[in-house]
Design a protein around this motif. Structure first.
Motif, short mmCIF file in Angstrom:
data_model
loop_
_atom_site.label_atom_id
_atom_site.label_comp_id
_atom_site.label_asym_id
_atom_site.label_seq_id
_atom_site.Cartn_x
_atom_site.Cartn_y
_atom_site.Cartn_z
N THR A 1 2.82 11.83 -5.41
CA THR A 1 3.60 11.30 -4.31
C THR A 1 4.83 12.16 -4.05
O THR A 1 5.31 12.86 -4.95
N GLU A 2 5.29 12.08 -2.84
CA GLU A 2 6.55 12.71 -2.46
C GLU A 2 7.49 11.61 -1.97
O GLU A 2 8.14 11.75 -0.94
N ALA A 3 7.54 10.54 -2.72
CA ALA A 3 8.31 9.36 -2.33
C ALA A 3 9.81 9.64 -2.32
O ALA A 3 10.29 10.53 -3.02
N GLU A 4 10.52 8.83 -1.52
CA GLU A 4 11.97 8.90 -1.49
C GLU A 4 12.51 8.65 -2.88
O GLU A 4 12.02 7.82 -3.61
N GLY A 5 13.52 9.38 -3.25
CA GLY A 5 14.12 9.20 -4.56
C GLY A 5 13.35 9.87 -5.68
O GLY A 5 13.57 9.59 -6.84
N GLY A 6 12.43 10.75 -5.34
CA GLY A 6 11.67 11.47 -6.36
C GLY A 6 10.20 11.24 -6.20
O GLY A 6 9.76 10.24 -5.66
N GLY A 7 9.43 12.17 -6.65
CA GLY A 7 7.99 12.06 -6.54
C GLY A 7 7.35 12.60 -7.80
O GLY A 7 7.98 12.67 -8.85
N GLY A 8 6.13 13.02 -7.66
CA GLY A 8 5.41 13.58 -8.78
C GLY A 8 4.13 12.82 -9.03
O GLY A 8 3.66 12.03 -8.21
N VAL A 9 3.55 13.06 -10.18
CA VAL A 9 2.28 12.44 -10.55
C VAL A 9 2.54 10.99 -10.97
O VAL A 9 3.37 10.73 -11.84
N VAL A 10 1.82 10.07 -10.32
CA VAL A 10 1.99 8.64 -10.59
C VAL A 10 0.70 7.98 -11.03
O VAL A 10 0.67 6.78 -11.28
N GLY A 11 -0.39 8.76 -11.12
CA GLY A 11 -1.66 8.20 -11.55
C GLY A 11 -2.59 9.29 -12.03
O GLY A 11 -2.43 10.45 -11.66
N MET B 1 0.83 -1.19 0.00
CA MET B 1 0.00 0.00 0.00
C MET B 1 0.87 1.25 0.00
O MET B 1 1.92 1.28 0.62
N ALA B 2 0.40 2.28 -0.68
CA ALA B 2 1.09 3.56 -0.65
C ALA B 2 0.96 4.15 0.74
O ALA B 2 -0.05 3.99 1.41
N ASP B 3 1.98 4.81 1.19
CA ASP B 3 1.94 5.48 2.49
C ASP B 3 1.01 6.67 2.38
O ASP B 3 1.22 7.55 1.55
N GLU B 4 -0.04 6.70 3.22
CA GLU B 4 -1.05 7.77 3.17
C GLU B 4 -0.43 9.15 3.32
O GLU B 4 -0.95 10.12 2.82
N ARG B 5 0.69 9.24 4.03
CA ARG B 5 1.32 10.55 4.24
C ARG B 5 2.05 11.05 3.01
O ARG B 5 2.33 12.23 2.90
N THR B 6 2.39 10.15 2.10
CA THR B 6 3.16 10.56 0.94
C THR B 6 2.35 10.56 -0.35
O THR B 6 2.89 10.89 -1.40
N MET B 7 1.09 10.17 -0.28
CA MET B 7 0.25 10.11 -1.48
C MET B 7 -0.96 11.00 -1.30
O MET B 7 -1.64 10.93 -0.28
N LEU C 1 -2.17 4.19 -14.02
CA LEU C 1 -1.14 4.35 -13.00
C LEU C 1 0.22 4.06 -13.59
O LEU C 1 0.36 3.19 -14.45
N ALA C 2 1.23 4.76 -13.07
CA ALA C 2 2.61 4.43 -13.43
C ALA C 2 2.85 2.98 -13.01
O ALA C 2 2.42 2.55 -11.93
N LEU C 3 3.50 2.21 -13.87
CA LEU C 3 3.69 0.78 -13.63
C LEU C 3 4.30 0.48 -12.28
O LEU C 3 3.87 -0.45 -11.59
N GLU C 4 5.28 1.26 -11.88
CA GLU C 4 5.96 0.98 -10.61
C GLU C 4 5.08 1.26 -9.39
O GLU C 4 5.44 0.95 -8.26
N TRP C 5 3.89 1.84 -9.61
CA TRP C 5 2.97 2.14 -8.52
C TRP C 5 1.76 1.21 -8.50
O TRP C 5 0.86 1.38 -7.69
N HIS C 6 1.73 0.21 -9.38
CA HIS C 6 0.65 -0.77 -9.35
C HIS C 6 0.74 -1.56 -8.05
O HIS C 6 1.82 -1.80 -7.53
N GLY C 7 -0.42 -1.97 -7.55
CA GLY C 7 -0.45 -2.82 -6.37
C GLY C 7 -0.22 -2.11 -5.05
O GLY C 7 -0.02 -2.77 -4.03
N ARG C 8 -0.27 -0.79 -5.05
CA ARG C 8 -0.03 -0.03 -3.81
C ARG C 8 -1.30 0.66 -3.30
O ARG C 8 -1.22 1.52 -2.43
#
Length: 157
Positions: free
Chosen positions: A64-74, A1-7, A88-95
């Motif tokens: 997202t404001e994920a570690e290593g970069g963020g931005g629009v992912v969906g 799951m995506a971290d609610e604080r970063t999404m 959704l960006a492929l690397e964000w599937h399943g979160r």
């Protein structure tokens, strides 16, 4: 799951949002639907997001404001009761981002939703069925730009 604080899910409002959303759409479409021929060039897709989807329709982005970069992912686009786009960006599937988008779409359209997806997109079929959508119509693709067989799903509360 995506971290609610970063999404965050928010309305797309700017040309930058439109470009970021179009980029997600293009990458996701290419990865998820390699056999489907796109009828529009990349520049046309960017223009469609900038001049049609973001200013004229209810367009949402997952940012997202994920570690290593963020931005629009969906990106999700609602046109009345139609869930017109959800990519959704492929690397964000399943979160859990797609789940959050569908919950938002149901909240925004509480009397029901419908959508179209390509018949070749089995992962999308499973995703929407898991969220209570039922397949109600199959076509030969004659009604879409891609000329790709598709299926219409409906959700009613």
């Amino acid at each position: 799951m995506a971290d609610e604080r970063t999404m965050v899910l928010r309305r797309a409002v700017s040309p930058e949002d439109a470009d970021a959303a179009a980029g997600v759409w293009l990458r996701s479409f290419a990865a998820a639907l390699p056999s489907v021929v796109r009828p529009r060039t990349d520049d046309e897709v960017y223009g469609y997001f900038r001049h049609v989807l973001v200013p004229l329709h209810e367009t949402w982005v997952a940012e997202t404001e994920a570690e290593g970069g963020g931005g629009v992912v969906g990106v999700m686009v609602l046109e009345g009761e139609e869930l017109a786009q959800l990519y959704l960006a492929l690397e964000w599937h399943g979160r859990g981002i797609g789940d959050r988008f569908v919950a938002l779409a149901k909240e925004r359209s509480p009397r029901g939703l419908y959508l179209w997806t390509f018949q070749v997109n089995a992962p999308a079929h499973r995703f929407y069925q898991r969220h209570g959508f039922e397949a109600v119509e199959w076509t030969d693709g004659g009604g879409n730009e891609e000329r790709e067989p598709d299926v219409r799903y409906v959700w009613r509360p």
